[in-house]
Scaffold this motif. Structure first.
Motif, PDB file in Angstrom:
ATOM      1  N   VAL A 383       0.847  -1.183   0.000  1.00 13.63           N
ATOM      2  CA  VAL A 383       0.000   0.000   0.000  1.00 13.63           C
ATOM      3  C   VAL A 383       0.888   1.241   0.000  1.00 13.63           C
ATOM      4  O   VAL A 383       1.423   1.638   1.021  1.00 13.63           O
ATOM      5  CB  VAL A 383      -0.943  -0.007   1.222  1.00 13.63           C
ATOM      6  CG1 VAL A 383      -1.752   1.279   1.277  1.00 13.63           C
ATOM      7  CG2 VAL A 383      -1.874  -1.203   1.143  1.00 13.63           C
ATOM      8  N   SER A 384       1.092   1.799  -1.184  1.00 18.39           N
ATOM      9  CA  SER A 384       1.827   3.062  -1.265  1.00 18.39           C
ATOM     10  C   SER A 384       0.774   4.165  -1.229  1.00 18.39           C
ATOM     11  O   SER A 384      -0.422   3.891  -1.168  1.00 18.39           O
ATOM     12  CB  SER A 384       2.632   3.110  -2.552  1.00 18.39           C
ATOM     13  OG  SER A 384       1.753   2.987  -3.641  1.00 18.39           O
ATOM     14  N   GLU A 385       1.215   5.428  -1.303  1.00 19.48           N
ATOM     15  CA  GLU A 385       0.248   6.517  -1.100  1.00 19.48           C
ATOM     16  C   GLU A 385      -0.860   6.535  -2.150  1.00 19.48           C
ATOM     17  O   GLU A 385      -1.969   6.958  -1.864  1.00 19.48           O
ATOM     18  CB  GLU A 385       0.987   7.850  -0.996  1.00 19.48           C
ATOM     19  CG  GLU A 385       1.894   7.814   0.235  1.00 19.48           C
ATOM     20  CD  GLU A 385       2.439   9.156   0.697  1.00 19.48           C
ATOM     21  OE1 GLU A 385       2.118  10.174   0.066  1.00 19.48           O
ATOM     22  OE2 GLU A 385       3.190   9.144   1.696  1.00 19.48           O
ATOM     23  N   PHE A 388      -3.651   4.315  -0.817  1.00 18.86           N
ATOM     24  CA  PHE A 388      -4.004   4.451   0.592  1.00 18.86           C
ATOM     25  C   PHE A 388      -5.186   5.389   0.725  1.00 18.86           C
ATOM     26  O   PHE A 388      -5.220   6.475   0.156  1.00 18.86           O
ATOM     27  CB  PHE A 388      -2.800   4.983   1.364  1.00 18.86           C
ATOM     28  CG  PHE A 388      -3.061   5.124   2.840  1.00 18.86           C
ATOM     29  CD1 PHE A 388      -3.774   4.160   3.539  1.00 18.86           C
ATOM     30  CD2 PHE A 388      -2.583   6.228   3.528  1.00 18.86           C
ATOM     31  CE1 PHE A 388      -4.012   4.300   4.896  1.00 18.86           C
ATOM     32  CE2 PHE A 388      -2.809   6.367   4.888  1.00 18.86           C
ATOM     33  CZ  PHE A 388      -3.523   5.405   5.574  1.00 18.86           C
ATOM     34  N   GLU A 420       2.626  -3.245   4.097  1.00 22.91           N
ATOM     35  CA  GLU A 420       3.316  -1.954   4.108  1.00 22.91           C
ATOM     36  C   GLU A 420       4.333  -1.877   2.979  1.00 22.91           C
ATOM     37  O   GLU A 420       4.851  -2.897   2.530  1.00 22.91           O
ATOM     38  CB  GLU A 420       4.029  -1.772   5.457  1.00 22.91           C
ATOM     39  CG  GLU A 420       3.076  -1.443   6.579  1.00 22.91           C
ATOM     40  CD  GLU A 420       3.785  -1.334   7.912  1.00 22.91           C
ATOM     41  OE1 GLU A 420       4.994  -1.026   7.931  1.00 22.91           O
ATOM     42  OE2 GLU A 420       3.125  -1.554   8.940  1.00 22.91           O
ATOM     43  N   PRO A 421       4.637  -0.646   2.568  1.00 25.79           N
ATOM     44  CA  PRO A 421       5.617  -0.497   1.495  1.00 25.79           C
ATOM     45  C   PRO A 421       6.972  -1.086   1.873  1.00 25.79           C
ATOM     46  O   PRO A 421       7.325  -1.104   3.048  1.00 25.79           O
ATOM     47  CB  PRO A 421       5.719   1.009   1.288  1.00 25.79           C
ATOM     48  CG  PRO A 421       4.889   1.656   2.318  1.00 25.79           C
ATOM     49  CD  PRO A 421       4.062   0.632   2.990  1.00 25.79           C
TER      50      PRO A 421
ATOM     51  N   GLU B  11       0.609  -2.474   8.996  1.00 24.63           N
ATOM     52  CA  GLU B  11       0.263  -3.890   9.033  1.00 24.63           C
ATOM     53  C   GLU B  11      -0.050  -4.267  10.460  1.00 24.63           C
ATOM     54  O   GLU B  11       0.562  -3.748  11.394  1.00 24.63           O
ATOM     55  CB  GLU B  11       1.438  -4.725   8.542  1.00 24.63           C
ATOM     56  CG  GLU B  11       1.395  -4.977   7.064  1.00 24.63           C
ATOM     57  CD  GLU B  11       2.640  -5.692   6.608  1.00 24.63           C
ATOM     58  OE1 GLU B  11       2.920  -6.782   7.114  1.00 24.63           O
ATOM     59  OE2 GLU B  11       3.331  -5.137   5.737  1.00 24.63           O
ATOM     60  N   THR B  65       3.575   4.678   4.478  1.00 25.88           N
ATOM     61  CA  THR B  65       2.530   5.218   3.614  1.00 25.88           C
ATOM     62  C   THR B  65       1.641   6.113   4.469  1.00 25.88           C
ATOM     63  O   THR B  65       1.036   5.649   5.424  1.00 25.88           O
ATOM     64  CB  THR B  65       1.705   4.079   3.007  1.00 25.88           C
ATOM     65  OG1 THR B  65       2.550   3.327   2.142  1.00 25.88           O
ATOM     66  CG2 THR B  65       0.529   4.618   2.202  1.00 25.88           C
TER      67      THR B  65
END
Lengths: 441, 143
Positions: A383-385, A388, A420-421, B11, B65
């Protein structure tokens, strides 16, 4: 030692045990005819030949096949739906398609003679694996565009066996039918056979409650270990068979009861092994990518089709007396295709879906595992910006949307896990796209 | 009179929240309010801080993010029915609340509720009409 040859049954011994010199002559004659047909009837292949400066008259020996251009899945996709057909539609009596991105699957057709040949070749491996007209054949492959169900169906009917077209799904009912109908031969994917064995155990049904004695498994790769497991649990003789819809479907090759490699039906297919990176011939015993030229297909002849399946050819003739070369079990793919619950899945299809959601490509990874006997696909998406959302509802909808689209486009249910990235492993800056946790070898 | 809120994708695994808190703390940013929405896989952490840009810089630098959302901070009388007194007129005007969370002010008898409205401007209009005070970003930062 028992004389194996005396117990061997053939469907078509005249061809299956043909002297090799005669077989090569027959192959050359059929190859020349196939190339001529393609040159005359299929513009895309003629263009490819022209680009390499080859004409049909250049094919004077079987080795000359190497002068011909390869056919790839992409070629067939670009010919969607009927451009690769070499006959008018009035001659086509059946259409199948391979799994693939919607609108981009490969469509294949069969003339009446193709259908006849196809069922003959399926009959060959069924008989080689022990089937007789006394058997009751339980077909648990899906019936539909997939070639597995119908391919096995017509072959088993040709042998004269009693065919039950159960199709896939509803496992408890499958077992009930096997019990009530007295099925003696099971046809499905090897992983489904293991799954059925588990369900049987849960239902309290023992192998001795069934009349099963044979199993014909294909549609995905399976190991010798899986064979052992299936044979022990179901108390059957399990043989492997191979095929792909692009060249016909099941019936390209199949094992005999020796269970030592699959006899390639060379009177209908000319096979080569190549080094997938260079296209040069590979040492047959070391193995390489299997390349197939159809020798009798009328509706869609294909020359040098790159299967992307890796295997080796086994030396020495088989004790069964068949003269055809045998191929080992498929050991892997030269591309990144995965087979999940019998469905072909390419990471590129998943990329297309991911890209389609918001127009940008997230980092992702496919994690395949086996839960009991069934394959599980998880798609981890970073999930990058751009992906999101501050609202939980939208974030979850995003994941559901991917799941839904994947199921529609790729044909398999996958679980989307948002991560997460920078948490997906990268090697040399390139993300590792596939993690296969299944132990198949 | 909107307030900038930072949202962070996280997460759902052990120690993750404390790592993020550590990071924000190390950057010298003070957290005024926070809320965590979570599922079995992931969560969304929302923060109201005294220095939004500094916190954003630190979080982005660490590879998180993040996103910035405009929210509205409303002072609510710290007594029974206090919140209802705000929600009723909003609902009457058809203003939807996406989510909200509250914290109690230290030195006053009021609570502060952070609202994420579907339409913040419409909400502000309603609140103004019924005379409910909305806190400025500066006020929230210094609470």
């Amino acid at each position: 030692m028992m004389n194996q040859a005396s117990t061997v049954n053939y469907w078509d011994s005249a061809h299956e045990c043909m002297p090799v010199a005669e077989l090569r002559e027959l192959q050359l004659e059929r190859l020349q005819k196939t190339v001529k047909t393609l040159w005359n009837k299929v513009p895309y292949y003629r263009q490819k030949m022209k680009a390499l400066g080859v004409t049909p008259s250049d094919i004077r020996s079987l080795q000359d096949v190497q002068k011909l251009p390869f056919t790839t899945k992409e070629d067939l996709r670009l010919s969607y739906p009927y451009q690769a057909f070499a006959v008018p539609m009035e001659k086509v009596v059946r259409i199948h398609a391979s799994s693939g991105t919607t609108g981009k699957s490969t469509v294949v057709g069969y003339t009446r003679r193709d259908m006849d040949n196809w069922s003959d070749l399926v009959a060959r491996f069924l008989v080689a694996g022990g089937l007789t007209s006394q058997d009751i054949v339980h077909i648990a492959f899906g019936y539909g565009l997939f070639t597995g169900g119908f391919g096995l169906h017509y072959g088993a009917e040709k042998v004269g066996a009693s065919v039950i077209p159960v199709s896939s799904g509803r496992s408890e009912r499958q077992i009930q039918i096997m019990q009530d109908f007295g099925s003696t031969a099971l046809v499905c994917t090897p992983s489904y056979a293991i799954y059925l064995a588990e369900i049987m155990q849960n239902m309290g049904v023992k192998a001795s409650d069934l009349k099963l004695r044979l199993g014909f498994f294909g549609g995905e790769f399976w190991s010798h270990l899986m064979r052992k497991e299936i044979q022990e649990h179901l108390k059957i003789v399990a043989t492997d068979n191979y095929g792909l819809s692009e060249v016909m479907g099941p019936g390209v090759s199949g094992e005999c009861i020796q269970q030592e490699g699959m006899h390639i039906f060379e009177d209908h297919f000319l096979v080569e092994l190549i080094d997938p990176s260079t296209g040069a011939p590979a040492d047959p015993q070391k193995g390489g990518e299997l390349v197939i030229t159809t020798l009798t297909k009328e509706a869609i002849p294909v020359v040098r089709y790159r299967t992307r399946d890796l295997c080796a050819f086994l030396p020495n003739p088989c004790p069964c007396g068949r003269t055809f070369v045998r191929m080992s079990k498929i050991s892997g793919r030269s591309d990144d295709m995965l087979i999940i619950r019998g469905v072909n899945v390419f990471p590129s299809q998943i990329e297309e879906v991911l890209l389609g959601i918001k127009g940008i490509m997230p980092h992702y990874q496919l994690v395949v595992s086996r839960d009991g006997a069934l394959d599980n696909l998880e798609v981890h998406v970073e999930v990058s910006e751009g992906f999101f959302f501050d609202e939980m509802k939208k974030q979850q909808e995003f994941a559901r949307a991917i799941e839904h689209k994947l199921e529609n486009v790729v044909g398999v249910r996958a679980r989307i896990k948002l991560v997460e990235p920078k948490t997906i492993e990268r090697s040399e800056g390139k993300a590792k796209r596939v993690v296969d946790l299944r132990k198949l070898t | 009179m909107k307030v900038r809120q930072i949202s962070i994708f996280m997460e759902n695994r052990a120690g993750r929240l404390s790592e993020v808190m550590q990071l924000v703390g190390d950057s010298g940013v003070n957290i005024r309010a926070l809320s965590l929405a979570d599922t079995s896989d992931f969560g969304i952490l929302r923060l109201i801080v005294n220095d939004v840009d500094k916190a954003l810089g630190a979080l982005r630098k660490a590879g998180h993010t993040v996103s910035v959302t405009d929210v509205v901070a409303v002072e609510v009388p710290d007594r029974p029915g206090g919140l209802a007194g705000i929600l009723v007129p909003l609902s009457a005007d058809g203003v939807n609340v996406e989510y909200m969370y509250a914290f109690v002010e230290k030195a006053t008898d009021k609570a502060v509720v952070i609202f994420r409205f579907e339409d913040a401007d419409a909400a502000l209009k309603t609140l103004k009409t019924v005379g409910i005070s909305v806190l400025s970003a500066e006020t929230v930062a210094s609470l």
